[in-house]
Design a protein around this motif. Sequence first.
Motif, PDB file in Angstrom:
ATOM      1  N   ILE A 151       0.708  -1.301   0.029  1.00  0.00           N
ATOM      2  CA  ILE A 151       0.144   0.025  -0.026  1.00  0.00           C
ATOM      3  C   ILE A 151       0.832   1.158  -0.051  1.00  0.00           C
ATOM      4  O   ILE A 151       1.719   1.564   1.077  1.00  0.00           O
ATOM      5  N   GLN A 152       0.762   2.188  -0.939  1.00  0.00           N
ATOM      6  CA  GLN A 152       1.666   3.233  -1.252  1.00  0.00           C
ATOM      7  C   GLN A 152       1.050   4.188   0.085  1.00  0.00           C
ATOM      8  O   GLN A 152      -0.142   4.667   0.105  1.00  0.00           O
ATOM      9  N   THR A 153       2.168   4.956   0.653  1.00  0.00           N
ATOM     10  CA  THR A 153       1.607   5.698   1.658  1.00  0.00           C
ATOM     11  C   THR A 153       2.142   7.282   1.186  1.00  0.00           C
ATOM     12  O   THR A 153       3.413   7.394   0.907  1.00  0.00           O
ATOM     13  N   TYR A 154       1.073   8.176   1.471  1.00  0.00           N
ATOM     14  CA  TYR A 154       1.531   9.572   1.276  1.00  0.00           C
ATOM     15  C   TYR A 154       1.213  10.606   2.457  1.00  0.00           C
ATOM     16  O   TYR A 154       0.027  10.503   3.240  1.00  0.00           O
ATOM     17  N   ALA A 155       2.203  11.116   2.866  1.00  0.00           N
ATOM     18  CA  ALA A 155       2.290  12.086   3.987  1.00  0.00           C
ATOM     19  C   ALA A 155       1.834  13.119   3.519  1.00  0.00           C
ATOM     20  O   ALA A 155       2.493  13.973   3.016  1.00  0.00           O
ATOM     21  N   ALA A 156       0.865  14.195   4.057  1.00  0.00           N
ATOM     22  CA  ALA A 156       0.432  15.412   3.824  1.00  0.00           C
ATOM     23  C   ALA A 156       1.373  16.186   4.814  1.00  0.00           C
ATOM     24  O   ALA A 156       1.479  16.301   5.947  1.00  0.00           O
ATOM     25  N   TYR A 157       2.371  17.043   4.058  1.00  0.00           N
ATOM     26  CA  TYR A 157       3.564  17.651   4.850  1.00  0.00           C
ATOM     27  C   TYR A 157       3.803  18.725   4.135  1.00  0.00           C
ATOM     28  O   TYR A 157       3.951  19.097   3.089  1.00  0.00           O
ATOM     29  N   LEU A 158       3.852  20.011   4.978  1.00  0.00           N
ATOM     30  CA  LEU A 158       3.884  21.207   4.685  1.00  0.00           C
ATOM     31  C   LEU A 158       5.451  21.350   3.667  1.00  0.00           C
ATOM     32  O   LEU A 158       5.520  22.188   2.903  1.00  0.00           O
ATOM     33  N   GLU A 159       6.364  20.432   4.059  1.00  0.00           N
ATOM     34  CA  GLU A 159       7.666  20.469   3.099  1.00  0.00           C
ATOM     35  C   GLU A 159       7.519  19.287   2.195  1.00  0.00           C
ATOM     36  O   GLU A 159       8.635  19.008   1.644  1.00  0.00           O
TER      37      GLU A 159
ATOM     38  N   GLY B 211      -1.874  33.320  -1.546  1.00  0.00           N
ATOM     39  CA  GLY B 211      -2.036  34.049  -0.545  1.00  0.00           C
ATOM     40  C   GLY B 211      -1.089  33.473   0.809  1.00  0.00           C
ATOM     41  O   GLY B 211      -0.173  33.064   0.568  1.00  0.00           O
ATOM     42  N   LYS B 212      -1.440  34.110   1.930  1.00  0.00           N
ATOM     43  CA  LYS B 212      -0.401  33.871   3.133  1.00  0.00           C
ATOM     44  C   LYS B 212      -0.802  32.587   4.020  1.00  0.00           C
ATOM     45  O   LYS B 212      -0.498  32.512   5.027  1.00  0.00           O
ATOM     46  N   VAL B 213      -1.863  31.762   3.517  1.00  0.00           N
ATOM     47  CA  VAL B 213      -2.153  30.666   4.260  1.00  0.00           C
ATOM     48  C   VAL B 213      -1.172  29.515   4.163  1.00  0.00           C
ATOM     49  O   VAL B 213      -0.485  29.167   3.288  1.00  0.00           O
TER      50      VAL B 213
END
Length: 258
Positions: free
Chosen positions: A183-191, A234-236
């Motif tokens: 199962i491929q894993t995808y981390a939601a990450y700001l970087e 934007g700045k979000v």
Amino acid sequence: MITSTANPQIKNLIQLQKKNRLRQEQGIFIIEGIKMYREAPTDQVIKTYVSESFYKKHQKEDIWKGESLEIVTDRVFEAASDTKTPQGVLSLVKRFEYDLDDIIQGSTPLIMVLENIQDPGNLGTIVRTGEGAGITGVIMSNGTVDIYNPKTIRATMGSIYRVPFCYAENMQAVMQKLKKCKIQTYAAYLEGSSVHDAQNYKEATAFLIGNEGNGLTKELAESADWRIRIPMCGKVESLNAGIASAILMYEAQRQRRN
């Protein structure tokens, strides 16, 4: 008819609304409202409490499941309810029992892996949205809010009955299990190095979502196959955990549908 908040059953209800430990000990959770009651699996409902006015209005309707009914005065029902404007029906329901294998089964599972989500509404929203997007289940760290919290239950709008879920003591062990099952894993990450919609989610997929304030821990994010980000203007700096989850889940659904 129960007419006093001093009744032992009512005292227990009030404590169950507040205490996760007590709900765990009794192996139950509480649902409120006619929609949640109608959709509840009949074999899971233990007992139902109905306000006097609600029962008088609906007693002849074909809505009752055959479990034990307890009629209470409107004043007592309001005291036992966790909502500001109670609808008049409240039930004790058996907890569901799932394990990791229930969630990862199938050829192309779509899984949400949640680390330390704290807001009950966020968790309930993810479960509800996940059902709409076609996920196969939710895996949560032990630091995640109790999924049987009354606020979470309300936010699921009935999806709690249909979306498998489990808590995990060791998230690294979960990641190893996911990798073993391809199962491929995808981390939601700001970087994250990749934009979320540049990936292929048509195969077995798991999305990792972190704490509302701090995001995923570095350790868990780095154990994922991919670290992805949702582009923003934007700045979000970041999105609400429930919103971010919805964007990812529906991108996966879009790809699979097409």
